[in-house]
Scaffold this motif. Structure first.
Motif, PDB file in Angstrom:
ATOM      1  N   ASP A 182       0.738  -1.340  -0.041  1.00 41.36           N
ATOM      2  CA  ASP A 182       0.080   0.046   0.191  1.00 41.36           C
ATOM      3  C   ASP A 182       0.921   1.243   0.000  1.00 41.36           C
ATOM      4  O   ASP A 182       0.209   2.477  -0.368  1.00 41.36           O
ATOM      5  CB  ASP A 182      -0.835   0.194   1.269  1.00 41.36           C
ATOM      6  CG  ASP A 182      -2.000  -1.160   1.098  1.00 41.36           C
ATOM      7  OD1 ASP A 182      -2.134  -1.790   0.058  1.00 41.36           O
ATOM      8  OD2 ASP A 182      -2.385  -1.492   2.198  1.00 41.36           O
ATOM      9  N   ASP A 183       2.205   1.318   0.352  1.00 40.35           N
ATOM     10  CA  ASP A 183       3.100   2.169   0.335  1.00 40.35           C
ATOM     11  C   ASP A 183       3.604   2.861  -1.030  1.00 40.35           C
ATOM     12  O   ASP A 183       4.064   3.867  -1.209  1.00 40.35           O
ATOM     13  CB  ASP A 183       4.155   2.051   1.097  1.00 40.35           C
ATOM     14  CG  ASP A 183       3.926   1.652   2.655  1.00 40.35           C
ATOM     15  OD1 ASP A 183       2.983   2.775   3.248  1.00 40.35           O
ATOM     16  OD2 ASP A 183       4.440   0.542   3.192  1.00 40.35           O
ATOM     17  N   GLY A 209       3.538   3.529  -5.352  1.00 37.65           N
ATOM     18  CA  GLY A 209       2.569   3.950  -6.268  1.00 37.65           C
ATOM     19  C   GLY A 209       2.186   5.470  -6.111  1.00 37.65           C
ATOM     20  O   GLY A 209       1.238   5.964  -7.048  1.00 37.65           O
ATOM     21  N   HIS A 210       2.552   6.075  -5.022  1.00 45.49           N
ATOM     22  CA  HIS A 210       1.934   7.329  -4.921  1.00 45.49           C
ATOM     23  C   HIS A 210       2.966   8.121  -4.138  1.00 45.49           C
ATOM     24  O   HIS A 210       3.864   7.341  -3.403  1.00 45.49           O
ATOM     25  CB  HIS A 210       0.722   7.378  -4.222  1.00 45.49           C
ATOM     26  CG  HIS A 210       0.579   6.476  -2.950  1.00 45.49           C
ATOM     27  ND1 HIS A 210       0.862   6.902  -1.817  1.00 45.49           N
ATOM     28  CD2 HIS A 210       0.310   5.008  -2.800  1.00 45.49           C
ATOM     29  CE1 HIS A 210       0.849   6.013  -0.892  1.00 45.49           C
ATOM     30  NE2 HIS A 210       0.364   4.901  -1.477  1.00 45.49           N
ATOM     31  N   GLY A 211       3.010   9.404  -3.677  1.00 48.01           N
ATOM     32  CA  GLY A 211       3.838  10.200  -3.098  1.00 48.01           C
ATOM     33  C   GLY A 211       4.810  11.023  -3.561  1.00 48.01           C
ATOM     34  O   GLY A 211       4.747  11.039  -5.034  1.00 48.01           O
ATOM     35  N   ASN A 212       5.587  11.764  -3.020  1.00 53.17           N
ATOM     36  CA  ASN A 212       6.300  12.926  -3.623  1.00 53.17           C
ATOM     37  C   ASN A 212       7.893  12.436  -3.526  1.00 53.17           C
ATOM     38  O   ASN A 212       8.903  13.255  -3.920  1.00 53.17           O
ATOM     39  CB  ASN A 212       6.315  13.969  -2.749  1.00 53.17           C
ATOM     40  CG  ASN A 212       5.044  14.741  -2.889  1.00 53.17           C
ATOM     41  OD1 ASN A 212       4.313  14.700  -3.935  1.00 53.17           O
ATOM     42  ND2 ASN A 212       4.465  15.310  -1.818  1.00 53.17           N
ATOM     43  N   GLU A 251       9.943   4.947  -9.660  1.00 55.16           N
ATOM     44  CA  GLU A 251       8.592   4.727  -9.281  1.00 55.16           C
ATOM     45  C   GLU A 251       8.400   5.519  -7.881  1.00 55.16           C
ATOM     46  O   GLU A 251       9.134   5.701  -7.133  1.00 55.16           O
ATOM     47  CB  GLU A 251       8.448   3.285  -9.195  1.00 55.16           C
ATOM     48  CG  GLU A 251       8.423   2.409 -10.213  1.00 55.16           C
ATOM     49  CD  GLU A 251       8.096   0.989 -10.190  1.00 55.16           C
ATOM     50  OE1 GLU A 251       7.446   0.480  -9.108  1.00 55.16           O
ATOM     51  OE2 GLU A 251       8.378   0.204 -11.118  1.00 55.16           O
ATOM     52  N   LYS A 252       7.059   5.804  -7.850  1.00 55.00           N
ATOM     53  CA  LYS A 252       6.587   6.609  -6.757  1.00 55.00           C
ATOM     54  C   LYS A 252       6.660   5.860  -5.240  1.00 55.00           C
ATOM     55  O   LYS A 252       6.211   4.792  -5.033  1.00 55.00           O
ATOM     56  CB  LYS A 252       5.128   7.350  -6.923  1.00 55.00           C
ATOM     57  CG  LYS A 252       5.386   8.560  -8.221  1.00 55.00           C
ATOM     58  CD  LYS A 252       4.141   9.069  -8.308  1.00 55.00           C
ATOM     59  CE  LYS A 252       4.397  10.281  -9.540  1.00 55.00           C
ATOM     60  NZ  LYS A 252       2.918  10.953  -9.585  1.00 55.00           N
ATOM     61  N   ILE A 253       6.707   6.815  -4.324  1.00 55.52           N
ATOM     62  CA  ILE A 253       6.770   6.470  -3.061  1.00 55.52           C
ATOM     63  C   ILE A 253       6.312   7.646  -2.084  1.00 55.52           C
ATOM     64  O   ILE A 253       6.910   8.709  -2.622  1.00 55.52           O
ATOM     65  CB  ILE A 253       7.677   5.479  -2.398  1.00 55.52           C
ATOM     66  CG1 ILE A 253       7.337   4.513  -1.298  1.00 55.52           C
ATOM     67  CG2 ILE A 253       9.109   6.017  -2.168  1.00 55.52           C
ATOM     68  CD1 ILE A 253       8.457   3.510  -0.863  1.00 55.52           C
ATOM     69  N   GLU A 254       5.922   7.420  -0.938  1.00 56.37           N
ATOM     70  CA  GLU A 254       6.117   8.671   0.045  1.00 56.37           C
ATOM     71  C   GLU A 254       7.493   8.975   0.623  1.00 56.37           C
ATOM     72  O   GLU A 254       8.178   8.051   0.754  1.00 56.37           O
ATOM     73  CB  GLU A 254       5.118   8.236   1.193  1.00 56.37           C
ATOM     74  CG  GLU A 254       3.465   7.955   0.862  1.00 56.37           C
ATOM     75  CD  GLU A 254       2.965   9.492   0.456  1.00 56.37           C
ATOM     76  OE1 GLU A 254       3.424  10.606   0.520  1.00 56.37           O
ATOM     77  OE2 GLU A 254       1.810   9.298  -0.256  1.00 56.37           O
ATOM     78  N   LYS A 256      10.475   8.931  -4.930  1.00 55.86           N
ATOM     79  CA  LYS A 256      10.741   7.915  -5.713  1.00 55.86           C
ATOM     80  C   LYS A 256      11.726   6.937  -5.313  1.00 55.86           C
ATOM     81  O   LYS A 256      12.533   7.180  -4.421  1.00 55.86           O
ATOM     82  CB  LYS A 256      11.363   8.283  -7.095  1.00 55.86           C
ATOM     83  CG  LYS A 256      10.230   9.432  -7.738  1.00 55.86           C
ATOM     84  CD  LYS A 256      10.803  10.098  -9.006  1.00 55.86           C
ATOM     85  CE  LYS A 256       9.881  11.114  -9.882  1.00 55.86           C
ATOM     86  NZ  LYS A 256      10.197  11.773 -11.038  1.00 55.86           N
TER      87      LYS A 256
END
Length: 409
Positions: free
Chosen positions: A240-241, A243-246, A267-270, A248
Motif C-alpha cells: 500500500d506504500d 505507487g503514490h507520493g512525492n 517509481e513513486k513512494i511517500e 521515488k
C-alpha cells in the motif's frame, strides 16, 4: 469485394475473397530430419524446424543433411509454416523460400503455390492475419495447425499477380533493412562483450590485454570494501506504500536491465526520512535471482534529485574515494568481475548473495583516473550507438506492423 487502405497507385481493381483451399495449392508436410542427420559434411542444404523462423525471410541453415532418403525438398515459391508450437502465436508465421532442392524437416507445413498466388505475398498475408490463423489452431499444452485447417483460411487478394509480387517485394525490402540493422546491432553487442573481457584485468594478470591510448603500468589491487561502504534499500514497507507520493525509488528491474539507472523509470513512494537516500555515483547490486549467473547485477545512479530511495531487494555501494562512475558502471558488469561474483551465489530454487562476502573481493582498477575516464567513455559511446540502433529497429518494426495492417485485408 474490397480493397486495402494503402495501395500502389497503378493498381485500382478491388480485391477478391477466397479460402486457401480454393487455390491451386498443394499442401505437404516436411519429413523428419533428426539432429543426427545434420552435419557440416552433408550434400543437401536443409531447413530444420526451430531455425526456420528466426527471421522473417527464408532461411537455410549452414548445417546440411547427410542423407536424402525420404526427404521432402523445396520448390521455388513454397510457403513454409510451423505445424506445432508451445504457444498459439508461434503458429501465426510463414516464410517463402526462393530456392529449389532444400530438404525440409518435420513439423513444417509446406504450401506449394502453383498459380494465381505469389508465395512471398501469401507469407505476408498469413503474418498480417494473426487473428484468423489463431482461430484455426487446436491443442492445449502443445498447439497445432494442419493442412485441413489452412484450407479454410480466408484471405483477400488482388487478381493481378503483379500487384501481389510488388507488395511481397516491398515487404521483403523492409525485412532486408531490418535484417541488416539487426545484424549490425548484434555485431556491436558482440564487440562490446569482447571489449568487456579485454579492457579489464583478468585474474593472475597485472594489466588488461588491451589498453586505450598510451596508458601503461599495472592496475592496483584493492579490497572492494576498502573503497566504499554499503547501505540497505527500503525497509518496513508494504504494497500500500507504493505507487503514490512525492518521493521515488529505483525498482529492481531497472537495476537488473541497465548498467546505468534509467532515470525515466523510477517509481513513486511517500517521503520517508528514515530511509537511505541515494546519491549520484552510488552503485546498486541485486541481492537475489533465479540463477547464479544473474545475482549481483549492478547499475550506477547518476541522478541528482532528492528523496530517491533504493528498492528492498538490492543494496547500495557508495565509493569513499573519487572513481569514475562510467568506468564503474562497466567494470561491475565485466566478465572479470562477474566471474568473481557468481561463485558467491547460494541457494537452490532462488539464489542470494551476501554483501559482506562481496566486500571481501579483491579487484584490480587503474590508479590513473584518466584511464578510468577513457574506458568509461569508450563503453558509453558504444551504448549510445546501440541505443540509437535499437530505436531504429523498433521504429522500422512499428512501420512494418502498420503497413501490414494497411496494405492487407
Amino acid at each position: 469485394m474490397k480493397s486495402p487502405k494503402i495501395r500502389f497507385k497503378e493498381f485500382q481493381n478491388e480485391w477478391n475473397s477466397r479460402i486457401l483451399g480454393d487455390f491451386n495449392i498443394e499442401m505437404l508436410k516436411g519429413s523428419g530430419i533428426s539432429k543426427n542427420d545434420l552435419n557440416n559434411n552433408g550434400k543437401n542444404p536443409c531447413i530444420h524446424y526451430g531455425e526456420l523462423f528466426t527471421y522473417y525471410k527464408e532461411f537455410i541453415t549452414e548445417i546440411k543433411s547427410k542423407t536424402n532418403n525420404g526427404s521432402v525438398f523445396s520448390k521455388i515459391n513454397d510457403v513454409l509454416m510451423p505445424t506445432s508450437d508451445v504457444t498459439p502465436n508461434g503458429l501465426a508465421k510463414a516464410s517463402c523460400i526462393k530456392f529449389d532442392n532444400v530438404a525440409l524437416s518435420g513439423d513444417i507445413l509446406i504450401l506449394r503455390c502453383k498459380d494465381k498466388i505469389d508465395g512471398v505475398f501469401l507469407a505476408y498475408i498469413i503474418r498480417s492475419n494473426k487473428k484468423k490463423i489463431l482461430e484455426l489452431v487446436s491443442g492445449t499444452t502443445v498447439y497445432h495447425i494442419y493442412a485441413k485447417d489452412m484450407k479454410n483460411f480466408n484471405l483477400y487478394y488482388p487478381n493481378d499477380i503483379k500487384e501481389q509480387e510488388k507488395i511481397g517485394e516491398f515487404f521483403r525490402k523492409i525485412d532486408g533493412i531490418l535484417d541488416l540493422e539487426n545484424s549490425r546491432f548484434k555485431k556491436l553487442e558482440n564487440f562490446k562483450k569482447t571489449m568487456l573481457d579485454k579492457l579489464f584485468v583478468k585474474d593472475g594478470a597485472d594489466e588488461p590485454q588491451i589498453r586505450l591510448g598510451s596508458f601503461k603500468g599495472e592496475w592496483n589491487s584493492r579490497i572492494l570494501g576498502d573503497i566504499g561502504e554499503t547501505y540497505c534499500g527500503l525497509s518496513g514497507k508494504n504494497k500500500d506504500d507504493f505507487g503514490h507520493g512525492n518521493a521515488k525509488f529505483v525498482p529492481y528491474i531497472n537495476i537488473f536491465q541497465n548498467s546505468i539507472v534509467n532515470l525515466a523509470k523510477l517509481e513513486k513512494i511517500e517521503i520517508d526520512k528514515r530511509q537511505n537516500s541515494v546519491k549520484n555515483g552510488d552503485i546498486f547490486f541485486t541481492t537475489s535471482s533465479e540463477t547464479p549467473q544473474e545475482v549481483a547485477m549492478s547499475s550506477v545512479y547518476l541522478g541528482n534529485e532528492e528523496n530517491i530511495y533504493l528498492n528492498s531487494f538490492c543494496f547500495g555501494f557508495r565509493p569513499k574515494e573519487f572513481l569514475n562512475s562510467y568506468f564503474l558502471a562497466y567494470f561491475f558488469r565485466s566478465h572479470y568481475f562477474r566471474d568473481k561474483v557468481i561463485p558467491l551465489a547460494q541457494g537452490i530454487s532462488r539464489y542470494n548473495i551476501s554483501k559482506n562476502k562481496m566486500m571481501e573481493l579483491k579487484i584490480r582498477i587503474p590508479n590513473d583516473i584518466k584511464e578510468q575516464e577513457a574506458i568509461g567513455e569508450f563503453f558509453r559511446k558504444i551504448d549510445g550507438i546501440l541505443e540509437f540502433s535499437q530505436k531504429k529497429i523498433t521504429k522500422l518494426e512499428n512501420i512494418k506492423k502498420y503497413l501490414l495492417n494497411k496494405m492487407f485485408m
